[in-house]
Write a protein that holds these residues in place. Structure first.
Motif, PDB file in Angstrom:
ATOM      1  N   LEU A 434       0.829  -1.207   0.000  1.00 43.99           N
ATOM      2  CA  LEU A 434       0.000   0.000   0.000  1.00 43.99           C
ATOM      3  C   LEU A 434       0.862   1.257   0.000  1.00 43.99           C
ATOM      4  O   LEU A 434       0.574   2.232  -0.706  1.00 43.99           O
ATOM      5  CB  LEU A 434      -0.941  -0.006   1.205  1.00 43.99           C
ATOM      6  CG  LEU A 434      -2.089  -1.021   1.167  1.00 43.99           C
ATOM      7  CD1 LEU A 434      -2.816  -1.059   2.501  1.00 43.99           C
ATOM      8  CD2 LEU A 434      -3.074  -0.686   0.051  1.00 43.99           C
ATOM      9  N   ILE A 435       1.937   1.227   0.796  1.00 41.51           N
ATOM     10  CA  ILE A 435       2.840   2.387   0.838  1.00 41.51           C
ATOM     11  C   ILE A 435       3.529   2.566  -0.511  1.00 41.51           C
ATOM     12  O   ILE A 435       3.692   3.688  -1.000  1.00 41.51           O
ATOM     13  CB  ILE A 435       3.854   2.222   1.986  1.00 41.51           C
ATOM     14  CG1 ILE A 435       3.117   2.272   3.340  1.00 41.51           C
ATOM     15  CG2 ILE A 435       4.932   3.293   1.922  1.00 41.51           C
ATOM     16  CD1 ILE A 435       3.987   1.923   4.529  1.00 41.51           C
ATOM     17  N   ASP A 436       3.909   1.453  -1.152  1.00 46.59           N
ATOM     18  CA  ASP A 436       4.530   1.526  -2.476  1.00 46.59           C
ATOM     19  C   ASP A 436       3.573   2.092  -3.521  1.00 46.59           C
ATOM     20  O   ASP A 436       4.004   2.682  -4.517  1.00 46.59           O
ATOM     21  CB  ASP A 436       5.007   0.138  -2.921  1.00 46.59           C
ATOM     22  CG  ASP A 436       6.206  -0.348  -2.123  1.00 46.59           C
ATOM     23  OD1 ASP A 436       6.859   0.498  -1.470  1.00 46.59           O
ATOM     24  OD2 ASP A 436       6.474  -1.572  -2.128  1.00 46.59           O
ATOM     25  N   ALA A 440      -0.090   7.346   1.959  1.00 47.66           N
ATOM     26  CA  ALA A 440       0.707   7.874   3.074  1.00 47.66           C
ATOM     27  C   ALA A 440       0.797   6.834   4.185  1.00 47.66           C
ATOM     28  O   ALA A 440      -0.221   6.232   4.557  1.00 47.66           O
ATOM     29  CB  ALA A 440       0.080   9.159   3.601  1.00 47.66           C
ATOM     30  N   PRO A 441       2.001   6.603   4.745  1.00 43.80           N
ATOM     31  CA  PRO A 441       2.154   5.597   5.798  1.00 43.80           C
ATOM     32  C   PRO A 441       1.234   5.808   6.993  1.00 43.80           C
ATOM     33  O   PRO A 441       0.739   4.843   7.582  1.00 43.80           O
ATOM     34  CB  PRO A 441       3.625   5.728   6.197  1.00 43.80           C
ATOM     35  CG  PRO A 441       4.295   6.275   4.982  1.00 43.80           C
ATOM     36  CD  PRO A 441       3.294   7.184   4.349  1.00 43.80           C
ATOM     37  N   PHE A 442       0.976   7.084   7.362  1.00 45.50           N
ATOM     38  CA  PHE A 442       0.126   7.306   8.538  1.00 45.50           C
ATOM     39  C   PHE A 442      -1.314   6.865   8.257  1.00 45.50           C
ATOM     40  O   PHE A 442      -2.034   6.434   9.165  1.00 45.50           O
ATOM     41  CB  PHE A 442       0.188   8.777   8.982  1.00 45.50           C
ATOM     42  CG  PHE A 442      -0.650   9.719   8.164  1.00 45.50           C
ATOM     43  CD1 PHE A 442      -1.970  10.004   8.519  1.00 45.50           C
ATOM     44  CD2 PHE A 442      -0.131  10.330   7.028  1.00 45.50           C
ATOM     45  CE1 PHE A 442      -2.738  10.884   7.774  1.00 45.50           C
ATOM     46  CE2 PHE A 442      -0.892  11.201   6.281  1.00 45.50           C
ATOM     47  CZ  PHE A 442      -2.199  11.475   6.640  1.00 45.50           C
ATOM     48  N   LEU A 443      -1.763   6.956   6.988  1.00 42.40           N
ATOM     49  CA  LEU A 443      -3.107   6.482   6.640  1.00 42.40           C
ATOM     50  C   LEU A 443      -3.183   4.958   6.711  1.00 42.40           C
ATOM     51  O   LEU A 443      -4.167   4.393   7.192  1.00 42.40           O
ATOM     52  CB  LEU A 443      -3.494   6.959   5.241  1.00 42.40           C
ATOM     53  CG  LEU A 443      -3.791   8.447   5.074  1.00 42.40           C
ATOM     54  CD1 LEU A 443      -4.051   8.777   3.608  1.00 42.40           C
ATOM     55  CD2 LEU A 443      -4.976   8.866   5.934  1.00 42.40           C
ATOM     56  N   VAL A 444      -2.143   4.297   6.219  1.00 44.69           N
ATOM     57  CA  VAL A 444      -2.105   2.834   6.290  1.00 44.69           C
ATOM     58  C   VAL A 444      -2.100   2.387   7.751  1.00 44.69           C
ATOM     59  O   VAL A 444      -2.863   1.496   8.152  1.00 44.69           O
ATOM     60  CB  VAL A 444      -0.861   2.284   5.549  1.00 44.69           C
ATOM     61  CG1 VAL A 444      -0.779   0.771   5.705  1.00 44.69           C
ATOM     62  CG2 VAL A 444      -0.898   2.667   4.081  1.00 44.69           C
ATOM     63  N   ARG A 519       2.583  -1.463  18.272  1.00 45.22           N
ATOM     64  CA  ARG A 519       3.961  -1.657  17.798  1.00 45.22           C
ATOM     65  C   ARG A 519       4.002  -1.747  16.267  1.00 45.22           C
ATOM     66  O   ARG A 519       4.843  -1.131  15.626  1.00 45.22           O
ATOM     67  CB  ARG A 519       4.545  -2.925  18.424  1.00 45.22           C
ATOM     68  CG  ARG A 519       4.806  -2.813  19.924  1.00 45.22           C
ATOM     69  CD  ARG A 519       5.359  -4.111  20.497  1.00 45.22           C
ATOM     70  NE  ARG A 519       4.381  -5.188  20.446  1.00 45.22           N
ATOM     71  CZ  ARG A 519       3.469  -5.392  21.394  1.00 45.22           C
ATOM     72  NH1 ARG A 519       3.395  -4.585  22.443  1.00 45.22           N
ATOM     73  NH2 ARG A 519       2.603  -6.388  21.282  1.00 45.22           N
ATOM     74  N   LEU A 520       3.078  -2.526  15.688  1.00 42.24           N
ATOM     75  CA  LEU A 520       3.050  -2.655  14.235  1.00 42.24           C
ATOM     76  C   LEU A 520       2.644  -1.347  13.558  1.00 42.24           C
ATOM     77  O   LEU A 520       3.164  -1.005  12.483  1.00 42.24           O
ATOM     78  CB  LEU A 520       2.088  -3.784  13.827  1.00 42.24           C
ATOM     79  CG  LEU A 520       2.548  -5.203  14.164  1.00 42.24           C
ATOM     80  CD1 LEU A 520       1.412  -6.199  13.928  1.00 42.24           C
ATOM     81  CD2 LEU A 520       3.755  -5.599  13.329  1.00 42.24           C
ATOM     82  N   ARG A 521       1.727  -0.604  14.176  1.00 42.62           N
ATOM     83  CA  ARG A 521       1.325   0.677  13.595  1.00 42.62           C
ATOM     84  C   ARG A 521       2.500   1.657  13.576  1.00 42.62           C
ATOM     85  O   ARG A 521       2.704   2.389  12.594  1.00 42.62           O
ATOM     86  CB  ARG A 521       0.150   1.277  14.373  1.00 42.62           C
ATOM     87  CG  ARG A 521      -1.142   0.463  14.257  1.00 42.62           C
ATOM     88  CD  ARG A 521      -2.304   1.178  14.927  1.00 42.62           C
ATOM     89  NE  ARG A 521      -3.428   0.275  15.135  1.00 42.62           N
ATOM     90  CZ  ARG A 521      -4.297  -0.090  14.201  1.00 42.62           C
ATOM     91  NH1 ARG A 521      -4.166   0.393  12.977  1.00 42.62           N
ATOM     92  NH2 ARG A 521      -5.284  -0.913  14.486  1.00 42.62           N
ATOM     93  N   GLU A 522       3.265   1.661  14.641  1.00 42.56           N
ATOM     94  CA  GLU A 522       4.424   2.563  14.692  1.00 42.56           C
ATOM     95  C   GLU A 522       5.459   2.175  13.636  1.00 42.56           C
ATOM     96  O   GLU A 522       6.035   3.043  12.960  1.00 42.56           O
ATOM     97  CB  GLU A 522       5.047   2.522  16.086  1.00 42.56           C
ATOM     98  CG  GLU A 522       6.213   3.483  16.239  1.00 42.56           C
ATOM     99  CD  GLU A 522       6.802   3.472  17.651  1.00 42.56           C
ATOM    100  OE1 GLU A 522       7.812   4.150  17.866  1.00 42.56           O
ATOM    101  OE2 GLU A 522       6.244   2.759  18.513  1.00 42.56           O
ATOM    102  N   MET A 523       5.697   0.867  13.481  1.00 47.53           N
ATOM    103  CA  MET A 523       6.642   0.406  12.463  1.00 47.53           C
ATOM    104  C   MET A 523       6.156   0.762  11.059  1.00 47.53           C
ATOM    105  O   MET A 523       6.943   1.160  10.193  1.00 47.53           O
ATOM    106  CB  MET A 523       6.846  -1.104  12.582  1.00 47.53           C
ATOM    107  CG  MET A 523       7.551  -1.529  13.864  1.00 47.53           C
ATOM    108  SD  MET A 523       7.667  -3.325  14.014  1.00 47.53           S
ATOM    109  CE  MET A 523       8.822  -3.677  12.684  1.00 47.53           C
TER     110      MET A 523
END
Length: 571
Positions: A434-436, A440-444, A519-523
């Motif tokens: 999705l990021i690729d 935006a990573p924060f949306l994912v 933890r996964l959301r932060e990563m």
């Protein structure tokens, strides 16, 4: 039913096949809308075998249970009941004595089937019990061989007939001529036979592939392609043109891919065939996907979830908002999983809308929209329109670009529960994909609730399931410790009539469920790598696809070879 007749659950408990907890659980499932009989629930959960259920029914109804394997049945007896009637009613005539026909049935309460046969043979019918798989196997033995020979003879006859299209400009004219000749036209019979044999053999797809010097026909059964008797190369144009006529495609168009569908009734079943043609070097390749709603079950219990995983998945689909992604390659059962989730959520107080390409199966109570690019009905436009319909739950058939993914994410962040699919090898890869795409990573990180990767693996045929000694070195090579497999019984199929000597029959899923946490959301927010996400998810308790497959081997419903063979695709 007489008051003295015992309940089947009570009989199975006396036989030691089930516990009171199993019976209570099955009864609760029925009260919650599961339409299956209690025996079917037990078999679906691998608590009992079909033999156990048939033995219990025999005691319940005071009937004789027979073993059809190895039984000699005379042609005079089989001639009394046509094969079509046997298949439609799941019955098998086995003996005729003193004016009484002995008939093997699987359901003692199917009085309509008995009445149909009594009316047909015009004599007394004595029913006995046998498993449905044994009955179907006996039909193949005593009727199937005749039809198989007919199939080969038909191919031979057609190979000798000169009905090949030779003039490109006259293809449509000749096709319409053949179509007007009725069911006696040889090419029509041939195409009908190819489809009929595929349905009998439980095929999901028919592949008709022009080669340099032959026309190859293959059936995909439980995910594996098997080559079958094929018509002569000279019939290639006739066969493909006939299929295109049935699917309402342009017969004369050979340069572009085409898609169509055929609705037909065969062997008492209503089928939809999705047709895809593709121009290739030696002619048009045709694939027919066979969709049989009656054969597809949308119950979560039947998908193959481990007990711990089904609890996790049920908890996820009850979330009020967020995105749940199902990932895997084509043919990994993603659509069935999504439909099963929607069927469980389908209540009068919820509005569910889907946008799919195409709509494979219809579910009552759900608004299903089909993508039509030519008419401007794209995933993006349909999704925007759906949000104005005030749904509670949305299914997007596939996220394939940035725009679709961002609309789905906005829907999730505004209070909707969104289901969708991605083509990735495992669960952690979905986040980086999705990021690729440019999301935006924060949306994912904020919108994804969970990602489930899955594959389908073949089950051991229940009728030829045999214990064997597995090599300890192989078990250790997949990460098992000796205490995990010591004393375990391993099984494999030796091959029988029921499974066409394959050793496997049917498929279920193996799953990898990655539930998002802080933890996964932060990563994800920090664009962590797929490997780092996977390691963290495993520390948080996620079982990988391989680990879940090994659990299914230890549970005895598949083989180590099958899991390792599938593991090559995701290792």
């Amino acid at each position: 039913m007489s008051d003295s007749r015992r309940f089947i659950g009570e009989i199975l408990m006396d036989m030691g096949c089930v516990t009171q907890e199993d019976v209570d659980s099955a009864l609760e499932m029925q009260m919650n809308g599961d339409a299956r009989k209690i025996g079917e629930i037990f078999v679906g959960q691998d608590i009992c075998t079909s033999n156990d259920i048939t033995a219990a029914l025999a005691e319940q109804f005071n009937m004789e249970m027979v073993d059809l394997e190895g039984l000699s049945i005379s042609k005079e007896v089989t001639d009394m009941v046509p094969e079509q009637q046997c298949r439609e009613n799941h019955v098998m005539p086995i003996d005729m004595f003193d004016g009484v026909l002995t008939l093997a049935i699987s359901d003692p309460l199917d009085l309509q089937a008995l009445d149909n046969i009594r009316f047909m043979v015009n004599c007394q019918v004595e029913p006995v019990l046998a498993t449905i798989s044994a009955i179907d196997g006996a039909i193949e033995t005593w009727y199937g061989g005749r039809e198989s020979n007919t199939f080969k003879e038909q191919l031979t006859d057609l190979s000798q007939s000169d009905i090949e299209y030779v003039d490109t400009e006259k293809i449509k004219e000749d096709a319409e001529r053949i179509d007007s000749e009725g069911d006696d036209a040889p090419v029509i019979k041939l195409v009908h036979l190819i489809i009929q044999e595929a349905v009998k053999n439980r095929a999901s797809d028919i592949h008709i592939e022009p080669m340099l010097d032959r026309l190859r026909v293959r059936y995909r059964i439980d995910g594996i392609c098997y080559e079958v008797d094929s018509p002569a190369k000279r019939l290639q144009g006739s066969v493909i043109s006939r299929i295109k006529i049935m699917a309402d495609l342009h017969v004369e168009e050979k340069r572009r891919p085409q898609d169509g569908k055929i609705a037909l009734k065969m062997l008492g079943r209503n089928l939809d065939l999705r047709i895809s043609t593709l121009p290739a070097t030696h002619g048009e390749s045709v694939v027919m996907r066979i969709l049989d709603k009656k054969a597809v079950s949308f119950g979560l219990e039947e998908l193959g979830f481990h007990d711990s995983d089904i609890r996790i998945f049920r908890g996820l689909i009850k979330k009020p908002n967020g995105i749940i992604l199902i990932t895997g390659p084509t043919g990994s059962g993603k659509t069935t999983t999504l439909y099963s989730a929607l069927s469980e959520l389908n209540k009068p107080d919820r509005k569910i809308i889907t946008v799919e390409n195409p709509v494979e199966y219809t579910i009552g109570g759900i608004n299903q929209c089909q993508v039509n690019v030519d008419a401007g009905m794209t995933f993006q436009r349909a999704l925007r329109a759906m949000l104005r319909q005030a749904p509670n739950i949305i299914l997007v058939g596939e996220i394939r670009d940035k725009e679709t993914s961002e609309i789905a994410i906005q829907a999730a962040l505004t209070g909707h529960l969104v289901f969708s699919t991605l083509h990735t090898n495992d669960a952690p890869s979905a986040l980086t994909r999705l990021i690729d795409m440019g999301v935006a990573p924060f949306l994912v990180a904020s919108s994804i609730q969970a990602v489930q990767a899955q594959r389908l693996i073949r089950q051991i045929c229940p009728d030829c399931k045999t214990p064997y000694e597995e090599d300890p070195a192989r078990l250790k090579s997949v990460g098992l410790r000796e205490e995990q497999f010591a004393g375990r019984t391993f099984y494999r199929g030796t091959g029988c009539m029921t499974c066409n000597n394959i050793g496997y029959k049917g498929r279920k899923g193996i799953y990898e469920i990655m539930v998002m946490n802080s933890r996964l959301r932060e990563m994800c927010f920090n664009k962590g790598t797929t490997d780092a996400l996977r390691d963290q998810a495993r520390r948080d308790g996620m079982n990988t696809l391989l680990e879940d497959g090994i659990r299914k081997v230890l549970d005895g419903w598949t083989t180590l070879d099958e899991v390792l063979g599938e593991a090559k695709q995701y290792a």
